[in-house]
Design an enzyme around this catalytic site. Structure first.
Site, PDB file in Angstrom:
ATOM      1  N   GLU A 116      -4.137   3.772   6.415  1.00 36.66           N
ATOM      2  CA  GLU A 116      -4.081   3.470   4.982  1.00 36.66           C
ATOM      3  C   GLU A 116      -4.730   4.632   4.205  1.00 36.66           C
ATOM      4  O   GLU A 116      -4.221   5.061   3.172  1.00 36.66           O
ATOM      5  CB  GLU A 116      -4.829   2.163   4.690  1.00 36.66           C
ATOM      6  CG  GLU A 116      -4.870   1.834   3.201  1.00 36.66           C
ATOM      7  CD  GLU A 116      -5.282   0.409   2.899  1.00 36.66           C
ATOM      8  OE1 GLU A 116      -5.010  -0.498   3.720  1.00 36.66           O
ATOM      9  OE2 GLU A 116      -5.879   0.202   1.830  1.00 36.66           O
ATOM     10  N   CYS A 146     -10.585   0.082   3.864  1.00 40.80           N
ATOM     11  CA  CYS A 146      -9.923  -0.109   5.161  1.00 40.80           C
ATOM     12  C   CYS A 146      -9.275   1.200   5.613  1.00 40.80           C
ATOM     13  O   CYS A 146      -8.546   1.836   4.845  1.00 40.80           O
ATOM     14  CB  CYS A 146      -8.861  -1.197   5.062  1.00 40.80           C
ATOM     15  SG  CYS A 146      -9.597  -2.834   4.899  1.00 40.80           S
ATOM     16  N   ARG A 178       0.826  -1.224   0.000  1.00 40.55           N
ATOM     17  CA  ARG A 178       0.000   0.000   0.000  1.00 40.55           C
ATOM     18  C   ARG A 178       0.854   1.265   0.000  1.00 40.55           C
ATOM     19  O   ARG A 178       0.523   2.271   0.630  1.00 40.55           O
ATOM     20  CB  ARG A 178      -0.936   0.048   1.217  1.00 40.55           C
ATOM     21  CG  ARG A 178      -1.938  -1.035   1.289  1.00 40.55           C
ATOM     22  CD  ARG A 178      -2.934  -1.049   0.130  1.00 40.55           C
ATOM     23  NE  ARG A 178      -3.727  -2.257   0.242  1.00 40.55           N
ATOM     24  CZ  ARG A 178      -3.341  -3.432  -0.252  1.00 40.55           C
ATOM     25  NH1 ARG A 178      -2.218  -3.535  -0.943  1.00 40.55           N
ATOM     26  NH2 ARG A 178      -4.089  -4.489  -0.112  1.00 40.55           N
TER      27      ARG A 178
HETATM   28  C1  LIG Z   1     -15.675  -0.002  -0.589  1.00 37.05           C
HETATM   29  C2  LIG Z   1     -14.183   0.206  -0.786  1.00 37.05           C
HETATM   30  C3  LIG Z   1     -13.354  -0.896  -0.901  1.00 37.05           C
HETATM   31  C4  LIG Z   1     -11.961  -0.709  -1.066  1.00 37.05           C
HETATM   32  N1  LIG Z   1     -11.173  -1.820  -1.187  1.00 37.05           N
HETATM   33  C5  LIG Z   1      -9.840  -1.659  -1.374  1.00 37.05           C
HETATM   34  C6  LIG Z   1      -8.993  -2.811  -1.510  1.00 37.05           C
HETATM   35  O1  LIG Z   1      -9.419  -3.945  -1.477  1.00 37.05           O
HETATM   36  N2  LIG Z   1      -7.656  -2.600  -1.710  1.00 37.05           N
HETATM   37  C7  LIG Z   1      -7.129  -1.349  -1.773  1.00 37.05           C
HETATM   38  O2  LIG Z   1      -5.918  -1.229  -1.975  1.00 37.05           O
HETATM   39  N3  LIG Z   1      -7.904  -0.250  -1.629  1.00 37.05           N
HETATM   40  C8  LIG Z   1      -9.254  -0.375  -1.438  1.00 37.05           C
HETATM   41  N4  LIG Z   1     -10.042   0.732  -1.300  1.00 37.05           N
HETATM   42  C9  LIG Z   1      -9.431   2.077  -1.259  1.00 37.05           C
HETATM   43  C10 LIG Z   1      -9.351   2.806  -2.625  1.00 37.05           C
HETATM   44  O3  LIG Z   1     -10.398   2.392  -3.487  1.00 37.05           O
HETATM   45  C11 LIG Z   1      -8.010   2.574  -3.311  1.00 37.05           C
HETATM   46  O4  LIG Z   1      -6.944   3.041  -2.515  1.00 37.05           O
HETATM   47  C12 LIG Z   1      -7.961   3.290  -4.683  1.00 37.05           C
HETATM   48  O5  LIG Z   1      -6.816   2.851  -5.375  1.00 37.05           O
HETATM   49  C13 LIG Z   1      -7.927   4.817  -4.558  1.00 37.05           C
HETATM   50  O6  LIG Z   1      -8.125   5.367  -5.844  1.00 37.05           O
HETATM   51  P1  LIG Z   1      -8.815   6.791  -6.021  1.00 37.05           P
HETATM   52  O7  LIG Z   1      -8.805   7.117  -7.462  1.00 37.05           O
HETATM   53  O8  LIG Z   1     -10.159   6.806  -5.389  1.00 37.05           O
HETATM   54  O9  LIG Z   1      -7.802   7.715  -5.224  1.00 37.05           O
HETATM   55  P2  LIG Z   1      -8.144   8.976  -4.286  1.00 37.05           P
HETATM   56  O10 LIG Z   1      -8.938   8.514  -3.108  1.00 37.05           O
HETATM   57  O11 LIG Z   1      -8.724  10.072  -5.087  1.00 37.05           O
HETATM   58  O12 LIG Z   1      -6.686   9.405  -3.802  1.00 37.05           O
HETATM   59  C14 LIG Z   1      -5.951   8.597  -2.902  1.00 37.05           C
HETATM   60  C15 LIG Z   1      -4.526   9.156  -2.793  1.00 37.05           C
HETATM   61  O13 LIG Z   1      -3.881   9.025  -4.038  1.00 37.05           O
HETATM   62  C16 LIG Z   1      -3.529  10.312  -4.542  1.00 37.05           C
HETATM   63  N5  LIG Z   1      -3.802  10.272  -5.980  1.00 37.05           N
HETATM   64  C17 LIG Z   1      -4.979   9.992  -6.596  1.00 37.05           C
HETATM   65  N6  LIG Z   1      -4.834  10.055  -7.918  1.00 37.05           N
HETATM   66  C18 LIG Z   1      -3.543  10.383  -8.156  1.00 37.05           C
HETATM   67  C19 LIG Z   1      -2.774  10.638  -9.330  1.00 37.05           C
HETATM   68  N7  LIG Z   1      -3.306  10.573 -10.550  1.00 37.05           N
HETATM   69  N8  LIG Z   1      -1.470  10.986  -9.182  1.00 37.05           N
HETATM   70  C20 LIG Z   1      -0.906  11.066  -7.960  1.00 37.05           C
HETATM   71  N9  LIG Z   1      -1.559  10.857  -6.815  1.00 37.05           N
HETATM   72  C21 LIG Z   1      -2.874  10.510  -6.916  1.00 37.05           C
HETATM   73  C22 LIG Z   1      -4.388  11.320  -3.812  1.00 37.05           C
HETATM   74  O14 LIG Z   1      -3.758  12.591  -3.704  1.00 37.05           O
HETATM   75  C23 LIG Z   1      -4.491  10.650  -2.446  1.00 37.05           C
HETATM   76  O15 LIG Z   1      -3.326  10.871  -1.676  1.00 37.05           O
HETATM   77  C24 LIG Z   1     -11.428   0.583  -1.120  1.00 37.05           C
HETATM   78  C25 LIG Z   1     -12.287   1.692  -1.007  1.00 37.05           C
HETATM   79  C26 LIG Z   1     -13.641   1.507  -0.848  1.00 37.05           C
HETATM   80  C27 LIG Z   1     -14.543   2.712  -0.735  1.00 37.05           C
END
Ligand SMILES: Cc1cc2nc3c(=O)[nH]c(=O)nc-3n(C[C@H](O)[C@H](O)[C@H](O)COP(=O)(O)OP(=O)(O)OC[C@H]3O[C@@H](n4cnc5c(N)ncnc54)[C@H](O)[C@@H]3O)c2cc1C
Length: 298
Positions: free
Chosen positions: A293, A222, A173
């Protein structure tokens, strides 16, 4: 005189919205008003945007789909650089696929499966963007996105630069990308597979999720990472009887103890207070220091 955000976005022909409530842009549905959200629609414009924001001394942060973000209640004096409009079609080439940062990860997993490309089926229940997944090194069911990355496109000095996988030090992560890095796209290298088998695996992972996690509630997945050894964080919290504990509009999910779920009335402060309560209880009872996380913007 440094350029204003309005001037920078207008000069680059980038859509921008001002004073946006972050609760509408995050899956936890909390967060105060942010000064501006900018939506560059090409990687080139995005690279120029963050260069000009840096030059003008404006604070900015990358924003994916907001599924791993906890944003504080107060006003935020920064620009969210959203990748939502970086959604050019995926380019398939043999075992490779190249996608922009704003591409939906579950959509990409399905498309790879349909083409008989294997290696990311376990990522299908992760609801974020490809850029967010690379930043977080998202993973589930024994899969991690880092395992299939061949290269990552980032913004550097106003240009789009391709970094090979060997130059990127991923961990659980974790990626080395900082708040000053904007990921613009990625190329993944997959394995030859069988479309039907991949689709069946995806359906099974999703079924398992729906049975074990509050998939329909407002959450950020999480809240804490798992410790390096010993029981998973969800189990640690569950064993202390904390499931169902509520502060304001935030509750430790009765379904999965490492999830905090919110109702429409929740404030970020409710979640911060619940996080602190969990940390203290786990520290006192188990001597374990839980690491976040979810990313925090405050
Ligand atoms: C129901 C649910 C289940 C989930 N299950 C999992 C799981 O099984 N495994 C897991 O790993 N995660 C899980 N997640 C968490 C999340 O979905 C992941 O971490 C996902 O990869 C985040 O992507 P995002 O586009 O929503 O990022 P965001 O939430 O928009 O951003 C997260 C971080 O990444 C940075 N970021 C986003 N985009 C970029 C970019 N283009 N360049 C640089 N930095 C960037 C942001 O600044 C921030 O610090 C879950 C979330 C939910 C709601």
């Amino acid at each position: 005189m440094p350029k204003s955000i309005e001037q920078i976005c207008a000069g680059l022909d980038i859509a921008a919205r001002f004073r946006q409530p972050m609760r509408r842009l995050t899956s936890l549905r909390v967060g105060g008003e942010i000064a501006c959200v900018a939506f560059p629609d090409t990687p080139e414009k995005a690279a120029k945007l963050v260069q000009q924001l840096d030059e003008s001394g404006q604070r900015w942060s990358p924003l994916g789909y907001g599924t791993n973000l906890l944003v504080a209640d107060g006003p935020l004096d920064r620009v969210a650089v959203s990748v939502r409009s970086l959604t050019a079609p995926a380019r398939f080439d043999g075992l490779r696929v190249t996608v922009p940062a704003g591409y939906s990860l579950p959509r990409l997993v399905n498309q790879c499966a349909d083409r008989g490309l294997s290696g990311i089926e376990g990522l299908s229940p992760i609801p974020g963007s490809v850029g967010g997944a690379v930043k977080m090194n998202a993973g589930s069911h024994g899969y991690e996105i880092a395992d299939v990355i061949e290269s990552v496109e980032v913004a550097q000095d106003g240009r789009v630069v391709t970094l090979p996988r060997a130059a990127i030090d991923f961990a659980y992560r974790h990626s080395p990308f900082t708040e000053r890095d904007l990921i613009l796209g990625a190329t993944l290298r997959l394995r030859p597979g069988d479309a039907e088998a991949s689709r069946a695996a995806i359906a099974e992972y999703r079924r398992h999720r729906a049975a074990t996690q509050p998939v329909n509630a407002n959450s950020a997945g999480c809240i804490f990472k798992n410790p390096r050894s010993g029981p998973a964080t969800g189990r640690l919290i569950d064993e202390l009887g904390l499931k169902g504990e509520t502060i304001g509009g935030a509750t430790i999910s009765p379904c999965h103890a490492n999830f905090i779920v919110t109702n429409g009335a929740a404030r970020a402060d409710d979640i911060f207070a619940l996080i602190e309560r969990i940390r203290q209880r786990v520290r006192a009872a188990r001597g374990v220091e839980l690491e976040m996380e979810v990313k925090v913007w405050d």
